[in-house]
Design an enzyme around this catalytic site. Structure first.
Site: not given
Length: 866
Positions: A463, A466, A539
């Site tokens: 997670d 990015e 999300d």
């Protein structure tokens, strides 16, 4: 995005034919900038166009590790040559490229028809890196830059200092005759890309986007720079291999320039103009020529890698929450699924399972015996997934931080110090996954003797990769951070999560000694991530609009090769009402990756907390998913070997039917099943468009037949999840769901034969052990073909390869669309005498069910309907 139109010229007399294609020099007359053009036709019907500086003062970044292997180039021959153009052909003249001198163009032709034109509007853009006065191919003036060549942009309190002068690149394509284009994930937008003339371009820039906006062209968590165009007789792709920030403009029109016609003429023939602009790197693009969707998916898989074959458990249901409190909480949730007779395979732990947000550790109070917890789950054949993010807490007392620091595994800032930013642990350093040495080190961290408390049944979730940095512009790493090899972060930003995903998957494979398939979920991704595991859409929010958009997003990902994908069931943010939760479970059960997940500020959301009606509806959706897993697993085998995505837009299967080209509320699961999820509240009836004039569709619940090419009004209740089986297909299901996939593998199969208008049908079934690489290394698999013709169903090998000793049996066959009751049904199996079989025929829905068969899948047999 709209810079000046330039007049580059192709210096045709510089052409050199090599084993890698045709090499030309390009000239921009105003600046005398010279570029190098390489056009490389490949054997799989693709054309690669590469433009770089002719004599660069330093190398420009070229994206590594995404394209798999060396592409086999075709031998070119000169078809025609003049002062103004040269035409080259390959594949016995079936394909051609025409390079025009001035204005410079590259036309790509198939069967003598122009399919795509590179630089059709003269938007080739290439800012060159040169010492002293800076020459640029974007305009007529020379720009003076004092040494050293540094650029600086200021955003409020933040500054972006570039190590080189600006080095952006861009180009445009005209796609002739195409009025529908798709791809470019990830965006929370419709399946068909919208015309950007009235707004912002599509942005490809991986960002942590909490509760992202809908119908936005802004970048989300991942980027795949693949655009797919489709018309009724051709599917074509453009792959733009660049990992820096990229913008894409799309413009639809009916102006279609052909050859030398400038300006374009109004022809009434559709065309799509696509303009790419990237911050840095080189122009490296591949045109995929199809001609059909299946060929295009295969071409893209050959280019960037075939999707991995996941372990079977990964296709089951996953239960996640940020966060489960402690070991007792995990065990209680696990037992709740058994108590309510709901199958599931994996339970997940978020960041709070660690010791102070230090990954590869366990909270000593709440998770004091993690190995025992995993063994408790493994006794029920279930797995545990834990989170592992890319940021490492700055803690001189933590051995893993010190090890990474001392070995130089962190990204650096422009001053040469280790870059530090803020994330969940507070001040953190970020692992430099672009370095092979760092990836190898990170992979070793998953070894059982190093990752204390882990067992072989532990899998991983990447997670925040990015990467997410809380205290920077756009919550990500600054572009002037420095990676392995001295490359700035701006060059490879969109690759960061791809590399962590790669390293994690390799770590799990190495942990098993190379014998077990990994499962890794990543939030960030790039082209080629399909080789490493699954992704999800991030999300999202508990609303009907996000449920609807999740289907479009999954289809866009699938078209772009990221086939193992899904959305958080129920929405990550906020609390769904019971009806929304049920509808989301029903929809997600019909998507590749199936996980319930929610934020820690939301109410608990285990399926049995909303009353018996909701529990029953959710149970039914999950159980039906498990019953269909033999079919899903077969589709993932097809993806692994052919590149075909398990879920497909309707146009993939009905490529000539224009009414399907923009549909994204319905989709195909493989070639056999049409999914029509209910995505609006309070619905008592839905409209279903059944594609394919002349096709027959069967409601999988009622067995009622409907004609294709029509729109059906179908009554629905809360427990209705409309699915239709296509006439001419054979689908294998499990006769039960079990409590997890391990139990499912022990259950018999049922086969549903849906007859088409010729009373024929066929389909496949793939079986292996569900977890190891034996299918690859020892050909330990079973691939069977079922074929129905003239009332006879045959089970035969679908491939000469593969031998898998399994006891799986078929105990029933259901035939849909049988017009009359048979007089008898006989069964012939290898080495056995023909026997009569018990059957039941329902005249009202023309359904025949043959039961009590006990036919081994791995042997040849026939069922004859008399």
């Amino acid at each position: 995005m709209q810079g000046p139109n330039l007049q580059h010229r192709a210096l045709l007399d510089t052409m050199v034919l090599t084993e890698k294609g045709a090499r030309f020099e390009l000239l921009e007359p105003d600046t005398q900038t010279r570029l190098l053009l390489l056009v490389s036709p490949c054997k799989n019907d693709t054309v690669r166009i590469l433009i770089d500086e002719l004599r660069p003062v330093k190398a420009r970044y070229r994206v590594p590790d995404v394209i798999t292997g060396e592409q086999q180039c075709e031998q070119l021959r000169v078809e025609r040559r003049s002062r103004d153009s040269v035409t080259l052909s390959w594949s016995a003249g079936r394909h051609q490229v025409c390079v025009r001198r001035s204005p410079f163009r590259v036309e790509i032709l198939c069967e003598h028809e122009v399919m795509a034109t590179f630089n059709s509007e003269g938007k080739l853009w290439f800012e060159t890196l040169q010492g002293g006065p800076r020459a640029t191919s974007r305009g007529s003036e020379l720009h003076e830059d004092p040494p050293p060549l540094l650029g600086k942009e200021v955003f409020g309190q933040f500054a972006d200092v570039t190590a080189d002068v600006p080095s952006s690149v861009g180009a445009d394509f005209c796609l002739h005759g195409f009025g529908h284009v798709y791809g470019l994930p990830e965006h929370a937008d419709s399946l068909q890309l919208r015309d950007t003339s009235d707004g912002d371009p599509y942005r490809l820039y991986n960002l942590d986007a909490f509760a992202y906006d809908l119908y936005s062209r802004l970048g989300l968590y991942g980027s795949v720079p693949l655009l797919v165009a489709h018309k009724d007789d051709r599917t074509l792709g453009v792959f733009w291999l660049n990992a820096s920030e990229t913008f894409v403009n799309v413009h639809y029109s009916d102006s279609d320039p052909q050859g030398d016609q400038t300006p374009p003429v109004k022809s009434g023939r559709p065309q799509t103009d696509v303009h790419w602009l990237s911050e840095s790197g080189v122009i490296d693009c591949v045109v995929l020529l199809g001609p059909g969707p299946q060929q295009l998916f295969s071409q893209y898989a050959q280019l960037t890698g075939y999707p991995s074959l996941p372990p079977l458990f990964a296709l089951g249901y996953h239960q996640c929450r940020w966060s489960y409190d402690d070991e007792a909480d995990v065990k209680a949730v696990d037992s709740g699924f058994d108590r309510h007779d709901i199958p599931y395979d994996v339970i997940w732990l978020d960041i709070e399972h660690t010791d102070g947000m230090r990954y590869f550790t366990w909270d000593p109070v709440h998770f004091p015996e993690p190995a025992a917890l995993q063994r408790h789950l493994e006794e029920k054949h279930r797995k545990l997934v834990v989170i592992s993010d890319p940021h490492i807490k700055v803690d001189p007392d933590w051995s893993l931080y010190c090890e990474a620091r001392d070995a130089g595994h962190f990204v650096k800032d422009r001053e040469g110090r280790f870059y530090q930013g803020s994330c969940w642990p507070g001040e953190s350093c970020y692992l430099d996954f672009s370095s092979p040495a760092t990836r190898a080190w990170y992979s070793r961290c998953f070894a059982l003797d190093k990752y204390k408390g882990s067992t072989p049944s532990l899998f991983v979730w990447n997670d925040m990769n990015e990467p997410s940095v809380f205290d920077e512009p756009e919550k990500t790493m600054p572009k002037d951070a420095v990676h392995h090899g001295g490359w700035e972060h701006r060059e490879l930003h969109n690759l960061y999560g791809f590399y962590q995903h790669m390293a994690t998957a390799e770590g799990l494979v190495t942990r098993s000694g190379g014998s077990e398939r990994p499962f890794v979920l990543s939030r960030s991704f790039f082209a080629g991530s399909q080789r490493h595991g699954a992704v999800w859409t991030g999300d999202n929010v508990a609303s009907w609009e996000y449920l609807k958009i999740s289907i479009s997003m999954v289809l866009s990902l699938s078209v772009a090769g990221i086939v193992f994908c899904g959305a958080d069931v129920g929405g990550f943010v906020k609390d769904p009402d019971p009806e929304l939760l049920v509808r989301w479970y029903q929809a997600a059960a019909l998507q590749p990756f199936f996980r319930g997940h929610s934020a820690k500020v939301t109410k608990r959301r285990e399926p049995w907390l909303f009353g018996e009606e909701v529990t029953a509806a959710v149970r039914a959706a999950i159980q039906q998913r498990y019953c269909l897993l033999p079919y899903w697993y077969t589709l993932f085998h097809q993806a692994h070997t052919s590149g075909l995505p398990p879920v497909r837009p309707l146009w993939v299967e009905f490529s000539k039917e224009q009414s399907t080209f923009a549909v994204d509320s319905q989709y195909m699961i493989g070639a056999a099943l049409l999914a029509c999820p209910v995505i609006k509240p309070g619905v008592q009836e839905i409209k279903v468009s059944l594609p394919g004039s002349g096709e027959i569709w069967y409601d999988v619940h009622s067995a009622k037949a409907y004609e294709g090419g029509k729109t059906l009004s179908l009554p629905v209740t809360l427990d209705t999840a409309p699915v239709f089986q296509r006439g001419g297909s054979v689908v294998c299901r499990s006769t039960g769901s079990g409590s997890c996939t391990a139990e499912l593998q022990q259950l018999p199969l049922s086969i549903t034969v849906a007859l088409n208008s010729q009373a024929a049908a066929d389909g496949e079934l793939y079986l292996d052990d569900g977890h190891s690489f034996s299918y690859r290394d020892r050909k330990a698999f079973c691939l069977r073909r079922f074929n129905m013709l003239s009332g006879r169903l045959l089970c035969r090998p679908a491939s000469g390869d593969g031998a898998f000793d399994c006891d799986t049996v078929v105990n029933s066959v259901t035939v849909l669309g049988l017009k009359s009751k048979p007089s008898a049904v006989t069964v012939h199996a290898s080495g056995c005498e023909d026997t009569s079989a018990a059957f039941q025929y329902v005249e009202t829905c023309c359904r025949l069910t043959v039961s009590s068969l006990q036919l081994r899948v791995a042997t040849a047999w026939d069922v004859q309907i008399l």
